[in-house]
Every structure is written in structure tokens, then in C-alpha cells.
Scaffold this active site. Structure first.
Site, mmCIF file in Angstrom:
data_model
loop_
_atom_site.group_PDB
_atom_site.id
_atom_site.type_symbol
_atom_site.label_atom_id
_atom_site.label_comp_id
_atom_site.label_asym_id
_atom_site.label_seq_id
_atom_site.Cartn_x
_atom_site.Cartn_y
_atom_site.Cartn_z
ATOM 1 N N HIS A 198 -33.429 -68.946 -81.996
ATOM 2 C CA HIS A 198 -33.715 -68.755 -80.576
ATOM 3 C C HIS A 198 -32.402 -68.503 -79.835
ATOM 4 O O HIS A 198 -31.333 -68.922 -80.273
ATOM 5 C CB HIS A 198 -34.404 -69.982 -80.001
ATOM 6 N N GLU A 244 -30.967 -69.779 -77.219
ATOM 7 C CA GLU A 244 -30.155 -70.953 -76.890
ATOM 8 C C GLU A 244 -29.428 -71.480 -78.119
ATOM 9 O O GLU A 244 -28.242 -71.825 -78.044
ATOM 10 C CB GLU A 244 -31.030 -72.080 -76.304
ATOM 11 N N CYS A 282 -37.616 -74.092 -75.139
ATOM 12 C CA CYS A 282 -38.804 -74.528 -75.868
ATOM 13 C C CYS A 282 -38.536 -75.930 -76.411
ATOM 14 O O CYS A 282 -37.444 -76.484 -76.242
ATOM 15 C CB CYS A 282 -39.108 -73.554 -77.004
ATOM 16 N N CYS A 335 -35.331 -76.024 -78.788
ATOM 17 C CA CYS A 335 -34.060 -75.873 -78.084
ATOM 18 C C CYS A 335 -33.791 -77.065 -77.178
ATOM 19 O O CYS A 335 -32.649 -77.521 -77.064
ATOM 20 C CB CYS A 335 -34.053 -74.571 -77.301
#
Length: 194
Positions: free
Chosen positions: A86, A88, A121, A124
Site C-alpha cells: 500500500h 503508506e 486502511c 496501514c
């Protein structure tokens, strides 16, 4: 089975991201930093003749005081065949490696912020307390990502308060309408959901 080729964990980054990092000036102010991250998210959501779209998400680690970019990340789940890739996570991992420290808050007196095109999410969010950031800036909300079909996972109620209790300031809805537009454009293109 020969595991030697898998002795390293590598993510391929798009060359345009590395170029964008080289060209970014010092960005004074949270809004300027968010707009730069949203431009990365927009670019990452486009499929080209040579590159598969990575999705409508981007993030970057900045020096909170000077506005200097440390590293950026874009979502690489599909291109890298890695559910953990992801934006992040990629931005934090790259910043920690660039600065040679597994926790950014072990580099005082510097303070770091993570600017994310969308609220984190569940995965993260779980990484943030150990990343060593001092502030999280978010564009779109969790519900905005869910509205176009992304599964953001199970997050605790009042997650912002829980981060603040751990010394991480949270700013939400920064350039939210622009961040939502990036997500909606991806949905209109029928971008792959993951």
C-alpha cells in the site's frame, strides 16, 4: 523448490515516481504537500501502454518542520503481486531505509509527517505507531474509498483518538473533495479493486 530468487523482498517503483521525487521543491504547508500527493495518486491510477495502474492511492513522508520530502510511495499491490504494498507502507519503508532508521522518531530533533491521499486502511493504521511519525495528514475518508468498492478492513472506532494518545497528531479531510475526485475517476475507468 529453489528459494534463492526469493531471498530479497523487492518492489518495483514506477520511474515517473522517482522523477517526481527529484523534481519536488520544498513544499511549505500541509495543503501544498497534500496536492502533490494527490497528483501522484492520480498518475498512479492510470494504465499506460507500458505500465499497469497501481491504484488511486499515494503517500509521502515529509520533514514536518522544513517541508522537505523524504520519500514518496504509491500503491503497488497489483504490479508487485504484494497485498502489503500500500502507498503508506511503501512511503514509510522507503523513508526509513533512506534515513537508516527503523523508527523515524529516533532521529530527534527532526519530526516527520505522513501525507496520505486517503485515510489509512486497517493494515496501514496498524503500522503507524511503530513508524515514528509525528503527524498524519489524510485527504479522502475511509468511507470514500469504500464507496467505490475498496475493502479498508476493520478499524477501531475513534482510531484518530487512539493515534493521538500515542503522540501522533491526525488531520483529516485535507483537500477531501480533490481526493474523492481521484477515487471517483479511478472507478469511472473501472480500475481493478483489491
Amino acid at each position: 523448490m529453489n528459494l534463492a530468487p526469493f531471498a530479497q523482498c523487492c518492489l518495483s517503483l514506477p520511474t515517473w515516481l522517482l522523477q517526481a521525487e527529484r523534481e519536488v521543491p520544498i513544499l511549505a504547508g500541509a495543503t501544498a504537500r497534500m496536492r502533490w500527493v494527490l497528483a501522484l495518486a492520480r498518475r498512479n491510477s492510470q494504465t499506460t501502454a507500458t505500465e499497469t495502474a497501481g491504484g488511486p492511492f499515494a503517500a509521502a513522508v515529509f520533514d514536518a518542520d522544513s517541508g522537505a520530502l523524504i520519500c514518496a510511495g504509491v500503491n503497488r499491490v497489483i504490479p508487485s503481486c504484494c497485498s502489503a504494498a500500500h502507498a503508506e507502507m511503501v512511503a514509510l519503508m522507503r523513508a526509513q531505509q533512506r534515513l537508516g532508521q527503523h523508527r523515524l522518531d529516533l532521529l530527534p530533533p527532526r519530526r516527520f509527517e505522513l501525507v496520505s491521499s486517503t485515510e489509512p486502511c486497517a493494515m496501514c493504521l496498524g503500522a503507524l505507531p511503530w513508524a515514528g511519525i509525528h503527524r498524519l495528514l489524510c485527504g479522502a475518508r475511509d468511507e470514500d474509498a469504500r464507496a467505490i468498492g475498496f475493502d479498508e478492513g476493520d478499524k477501531p472506532d475513534r482510531w484518530q483518538d487512539k493515534l493521538q494518545q500515542r503522540g501522533i497528531a491526525v488531520v483529516t479531510d485535507l483537500c477531501r473533495s480533490e481526493a474523492i475526485a481521484v477515487l471517483q475517476d479511478y472507478a469511472r475507468q473501472q480500475g481493478q479493486l483489491y
